[in-house]
Design a protein around this motif. Sequence first.
Motif, PDB file in Angstrom:
ATOM      1  N   ILE A 173       0.834  -1.197   0.000  1.00  0.00           N
ATOM      2  CA  ILE A 173       0.000   0.000   0.000  1.00  0.00           C
ATOM      3  C   ILE A 173       0.874   1.255   0.000  1.00  0.00           C
ATOM      4  CG2 ILE A 173      -1.785   1.293   1.243  1.00  0.00           C
ATOM      5  CD1 ILE A 173      -2.756  -1.398   0.114  1.00  0.00           C
ATOM      6  N   GLU A 174       1.855   1.297   0.931  1.00  0.00           N
ATOM      7  CA  GLU A 174       2.728   2.481   0.971  1.00  0.00           C
ATOM      8  C   GLU A 174       3.961   2.265   1.838  1.00  0.00           C
ATOM      9  OE1 GLU A 174       0.998   5.993   2.803  1.00  0.00           O
ATOM     10  OE2 GLU A 174      -0.001   4.779   4.300  1.00  0.00           O
ATOM     11  N   PHE A 175       4.967   3.077   1.528  1.00  0.00           N
ATOM     12  CA  PHE A 175       6.148   3.274   2.357  1.00  0.00           C
ATOM     13  C   PHE A 175       6.095   4.744   2.728  1.00  0.00           C
ATOM     14  CE2 PHE A 175       7.338  -0.036  -0.630  1.00  0.00           C
ATOM     15  CZ  PHE A 175       8.041  -0.943   0.135  1.00  0.00           C
ATOM     16  N   LYS A 176       6.210   5.073   4.000  1.00  0.00           N
ATOM     17  CA  LYS A 176       6.170   6.486   4.384  1.00  0.00           C
ATOM     18  C   LYS A 176       6.902   6.678   5.697  1.00  0.00           C
ATOM     19  CE  LYS A 176       1.973   6.649   7.089  1.00  0.00           C
ATOM     20  NZ  LYS A 176       0.938   7.546   7.498  1.00  0.00           N
ATOM     21  N   PRO A 177       7.335   7.918   5.968  1.00  0.00           N
ATOM     22  CA  PRO A 177       7.984   8.177   7.250  1.00  0.00           C
ATOM     23  C   PRO A 177       6.956   8.111   8.376  1.00  0.00           C
ATOM     24  CG  PRO A 177       7.696  10.217   6.037  1.00  0.00           C
ATOM     25  CD  PRO A 177       7.259   9.108   5.124  1.00  0.00           C
ATOM     26  N   GLU A 178       7.455   7.879   9.573  1.00  0.00           N
ATOM     27  CA  GLU A 178       6.580   7.863  10.743  1.00  0.00           C
ATOM     28  C   GLU A 178       5.927   9.229  10.897  1.00  0.00           C
ATOM     29  OE1 GLU A 178       6.903   6.526  15.390  1.00  0.00           O
ATOM     30  OE2 GLU A 178       8.611   7.535  14.509  1.00  0.00           O
ATOM     31  N   ASP A 179       4.636   9.233  11.202  1.00  0.00           N
ATOM     32  CA  ASP A 179       3.903  10.489  11.369  1.00  0.00           C
ATOM     33  C   ASP A 179       4.328  11.225  12.629  1.00  0.00           C
ATOM     34  OD1 ASP A 179       2.384  10.057   9.090  1.00  0.00           O
ATOM     35  OD2 ASP A 179       0.805   9.006  10.185  1.00  0.00           O
ATOM     36  N   GLY A 180       4.304  12.551  12.570  1.00  0.00           N
ATOM     37  CA  GLY A 180       4.501  13.374  13.749  1.00  0.00           C
ATOM     38  C   GLY A 180       5.932  13.568  14.207  1.00  0.00           C
ATOM     39  N   ILE A 220       9.144   5.580  -4.689  1.00  0.00           N
ATOM     40  CA  ILE A 220       8.533   5.405  -6.006  1.00  0.00           C
ATOM     41  C   ILE A 220       8.533   3.928  -6.381  1.00  0.00           C
ATOM     42  CG2 ILE A 220       8.717   6.010  -8.468  1.00  0.00           C
ATOM     43  CD1 ILE A 220       8.153   8.411  -6.638  1.00  0.00           C
ATOM     44  N   GLN A 221       7.394   3.450  -6.882  1.00  0.00           N
ATOM     45  CA  GLN A 221       7.329   2.077  -7.363  1.00  0.00           C
ATOM     46  C   GLN A 221       7.953   2.034  -8.747  1.00  0.00           C
ATOM     47  OE1 GLN A 221       3.484   0.209  -7.159  1.00  0.00           O
ATOM     48  NE2 GLN A 221       4.288  -1.754  -7.844  1.00  0.00           N
ATOM     49  N   GLU A 222       9.004   1.193  -8.902  1.00  0.00           N
ATOM     50  CA  GLU A 222       9.701   1.101 -10.179  1.00  0.00           C
ATOM     51  C   GLU A 222       9.086   0.056 -11.095  1.00  0.00           C
ATOM     52  OE1 GLU A 222      13.850   0.529  -9.169  1.00  0.00           O
ATOM     53  OE2 GLU A 222      14.120   2.694  -9.233  1.00  0.00           O
ATOM     54  N   ASN A 223       8.628  -1.052 -10.530  1.00  0.00           N
ATOM     55  CA  ASN A 223       7.915  -2.080 -11.283  1.00  0.00           C
ATOM     56  C   ASN A 223       7.025  -2.819 -10.300  1.00  0.00           C
ATOM     57  OD1 ASN A 223       9.582  -4.182 -10.083  1.00  0.00           O
ATOM     58  ND2 ASN A 223      11.180  -3.569 -11.519  1.00  0.00           N
ATOM     59  N   GLU A 237       9.271  -3.863  -7.051  1.00  0.00           N
ATOM     60  CA  GLU A 237      10.419  -3.106  -6.533  1.00  0.00           C
ATOM     61  C   GLU A 237      10.069  -1.628  -6.371  1.00  0.00           C
ATOM     62  OE1 GLU A 237      15.020  -3.727  -7.007  1.00  0.00           O
ATOM     63  OE2 GLU A 237      14.212  -2.885  -8.854  1.00  0.00           O
ATOM     64  N   TRP A 238      10.553  -1.053  -5.253  1.00  0.00           N
ATOM     65  CA  TRP A 238      10.321   0.349  -4.922  1.00  0.00           C
ATOM     66  C   TRP A 238      11.665   1.004  -4.633  1.00  0.00           C
ATOM     67  CZ3 TRP A 238       7.481  -3.768  -3.920  1.00  0.00           C
ATOM     68  CH2 TRP A 238       6.114  -3.715  -4.224  1.00  0.00           C
ATOM     69  N   ASN A 239      11.768   2.319  -4.855  1.00  0.00           N
ATOM     70  CA  ASN A 239      13.031   3.031  -4.718  1.00  0.00           C
ATOM     71  C   ASN A 239      12.848   4.331  -3.932  1.00  0.00           C
ATOM     72  OD1 ASN A 239      15.878   3.635  -5.509  1.00  0.00           O
ATOM     73  ND2 ASN A 239      14.881   5.350  -6.554  1.00  0.00           N
ATOM     74  N   LEU A 240      13.802   4.607  -3.060  1.00  0.00           N
ATOM     75  CA  LEU A 240      13.896   5.894  -2.374  1.00  0.00           C
ATOM     76  C   LEU A 240      15.256   6.485  -2.726  1.00  0.00           C
ATOM     77  CD1 LEU A 240      12.970   8.036  -0.283  1.00  0.00           C
ATOM     78  CD2 LEU A 240      14.104   6.636   1.457  1.00  0.00           C
TER      79      LEU A 240
END
Length: 190
Positions: free
Chosen positions: A118-125, A136-139, A142-145
């Motif tokens: 669903i998502e990769f995100k930093p911890e809130d707050g 970003i989803q590359e395929n 696989e996802w890239n930061l």
Amino acid sequence: MKKTSVLVMLFSIITLSLTQYCRSDRNTDGSGQSIEPEKTVYKPPEKIYEHKETVRIYLTSVKQAGENGDTAYHLAMFDANGDYAIDSLTTVFVISKERKSGHIKWKLVQHSGIQEIIEFKPEDGVPHIIFQEAVIQENEDEWNLDLTEDMLKKVNAEGVTEKYIIKYIPEHYNDTVTIDPYIKIPPPQE
């Protein structure tokens, strides 16, 4: 009949000899008192992280039984540094003073048991340095930061460790599972 008796007797002698050998004075102090063998305590070798432009984190869903017998989905992770954990991996990205950028990539293992990330995100707050850019989803697996030059400059002499969130849906399951691993960037090295 005579051959059978001889074989049984020979087998009995061998068994008796082996039994006596196992009970010998090897583990005693000579008086028959048992001596405990020295216990070797395993100490893992110190982990040495190498400079890498890209560190990959591999993901797979696992189902584990809890203390009270119920089962739950968890995320098993291992990275290119050789670190691994269930739900709480700390991935180390080592930078050098001359490094200008880098990448953290997440990749599903084959037959990962993951229906959808669903998502990769930093911890809130909490303030974050590492997750200034979006993952970003590359395929499809696989996802890239991107770790930008500006972000790497903000990593001071103390380094940074940041918690982030991964939300995913396991195969054959309808609910979302949320886990919170870490990315650590130690101070720049020579």
